[in-house]
Design a protein around this motif. Sequence first.
Motif, PDB file in Angstrom:
ATOM      1  N   LYS A   5     -94.836-184.906  -0.960  1.00 13.12           N
ATOM      2  CA  LYS A   5     -93.713-183.971  -1.128  1.00 13.12           C
ATOM      3  C   LYS A   5     -93.132-184.115  -2.544  1.00 13.12           C
ATOM      4  N   HIS A   6     -93.996-184.020  -3.509  1.00 10.69           N
ATOM      5  CA  HIS A   6     -93.626-184.226  -4.897  1.00 10.69           C
ATOM      6  C   HIS A   6     -94.075-183.026  -5.715  1.00 10.69           C
ATOM      7  N   LEU A   7     -93.161-182.523  -6.514  1.00  8.35           N
ATOM      8  CA  LEU A   7     -93.393-181.363  -7.379  1.00  8.35           C
ATOM      9  C   LEU A   7     -93.072-181.770  -8.810  1.00  8.35           C
ATOM     10  N   SER A   8     -93.891-181.352  -9.747  1.00 10.42           N
ATOM     11  CA  SER A   8     -93.574-181.644 -11.139  1.00 10.42           C
ATOM     12  C   SER A   8     -93.776-180.412 -12.000  1.00 10.42           C
ATOM     13  N   LEU A   9     -93.032-180.394 -13.097  1.00  6.97           N
ATOM     14  CA  LEU A   9     -93.143-179.334 -14.094  1.00  6.97           C
ATOM     15  C   LEU A   9     -93.461-179.998 -15.425  1.00  6.97           C
ATOM     16  N   ARG A  10     -94.587-179.650 -15.980  1.00  6.19           N
ATOM     17  CA  ARG A  10     -94.960-180.179 -17.290  1.00  6.19           C
ATOM     18  C   ARG A  10     -94.817-179.077 -18.321  1.00  6.19           C
ATOM     19  N   ILE A  11     -94.111-179.378 -19.400  1.00  3.71           N
ATOM     20  CA  ILE A  11     -93.956-178.439 -20.508  1.00  3.71           C
ATOM     21  C   ILE A  11     -94.720-179.023 -21.687  1.00  3.71           C
ATOM     22  N   ALA A  12     -95.760-178.351 -22.111  1.00  2.51           N
ATOM     23  CA  ALA A  12     -96.544-178.815 -23.256  1.00  2.51           C
ATOM     24  C   ALA A  12     -95.865-178.396 -24.554  1.00  2.51           C
ATOM     25  N   ASP A  13     -96.043-179.241 -25.600  1.00  2.94           N
ATOM     26  CA  ASP A  13     -95.510-178.889 -26.931  1.00  2.94           C
ATOM     27  C   ASP A  13     -94.046-178.475 -26.833  1.00  2.94           C
ATOM     28  N   THR A  14     -93.233-179.363 -26.309  1.00  2.00           N
ATOM     29  CA  THR A  14     -91.826-179.039 -26.045  1.00  2.00           C
ATOM     30  C   THR A  14     -91.101-178.667 -27.328  1.00  2.00           C
ATOM     31  N   GLN A  15     -90.320-177.603 -27.274  1.00  4.88           N
ATOM     32  CA  GLN A  15     -89.565-177.085 -28.412  1.00  4.88           C
ATOM     33  C   GLN A  15     -88.071-177.271 -28.191  1.00  4.88           C
ATOM     34  N   THR A  16     -87.290-177.199 -29.258  1.00  2.00           N
ATOM     35  CA  THR A  16     -85.843-177.354 -29.103  1.00  2.00           C
ATOM     36  C   THR A  16     -85.265-176.267 -28.202  1.00  2.00           C
ATOM     37  N   GLY A  17     -85.897-175.110 -28.172  1.00  2.00           N
ATOM     38  CA  GLY A  17     -85.442-174.029 -27.300  1.00  2.00           C
ATOM     39  C   GLY A  17     -85.678-174.309 -25.826  1.00  2.00           C
ATOM     40  N   ASP A  18     -86.422-175.359 -25.538  1.00  2.00           N
ATOM     41  CA  ASP A  18     -86.631-175.742 -24.133  1.00  2.00           C
ATOM     42  C   ASP A  18     -85.483-176.592 -23.600  1.00  2.00           C
ATOM     43  N   SER A  19     -84.566-176.996 -24.469  1.00  2.00           N
ATOM     44  CA  SER A  19     -83.416-177.785 -24.023  1.00  2.00           C
ATOM     45  C   SER A  19     -82.589-176.962 -23.056  1.00  2.00           C
TER      46      SER A  19
END
Lengths: 111, 112
Positions: free
Chosen positions: A70-84
Amino acid sequence: GEDVEQSLFLSVREGDSSVINCTYTDSSSTYLYWYKQEPGAGLQLLTYIFSNMDMKQDQRLTVLLNKKDKHLSLRIADTQTGDSAIYFCAERRTGRRALTFGSGTRLQVQP
Amino acid sequence: DADVTQTPRNRITKTGKRIMLECSQTKGHDRMYWYRQDPGLGLRLIYYSFDVKDINKGEISDGYSVSRQAQAKFSLSLESAIPNQTALYFCATSGGKDTEAFFGQGTRLTVV
């Protein structure tokens, strides 16, 4: 939402990958969602995954679902400042008429 | 124009006062929701409505009431505001059982 748990804070450097985790308790969940909340704004849907899927990829976003744990994850590649932003996971349970949200994870991206 | 509009965006009110938060939508959705957001607690459901004649309590409905005046309008009232109702309030709509929810910009309410 006490039935959906997330860590409260994550800090990464620009260009690195971010992984935001979520655990849920109801095995009858049909859809699981990731929403993004930018400062002063409402929530916007980022992506979702149906419970019979293990993975979904959408450009820089990868969602992984482990139904057994019961585990969900979100990976964001090449994180940008706009992802804050604050990222919420949410589940739609069978028989429930509204989404159940986690507490939200605040992602801080450092230049 | 936003699909889901909340008014006011910010409000400061005194303890004991009655206050109404309004929500209107142009998406043509039947389903509308009111949530409150508190730091570290995520979003908690206050009330929801699946059509004009349908009103349902969420997990934290005490101290609140709602009115679904039309398909496009869903208002939230605090009959006698208290300081622990200070929060960010969101209205949302959805088009059906398995569709995403669309959120308004939020109303920041402070009860002093």
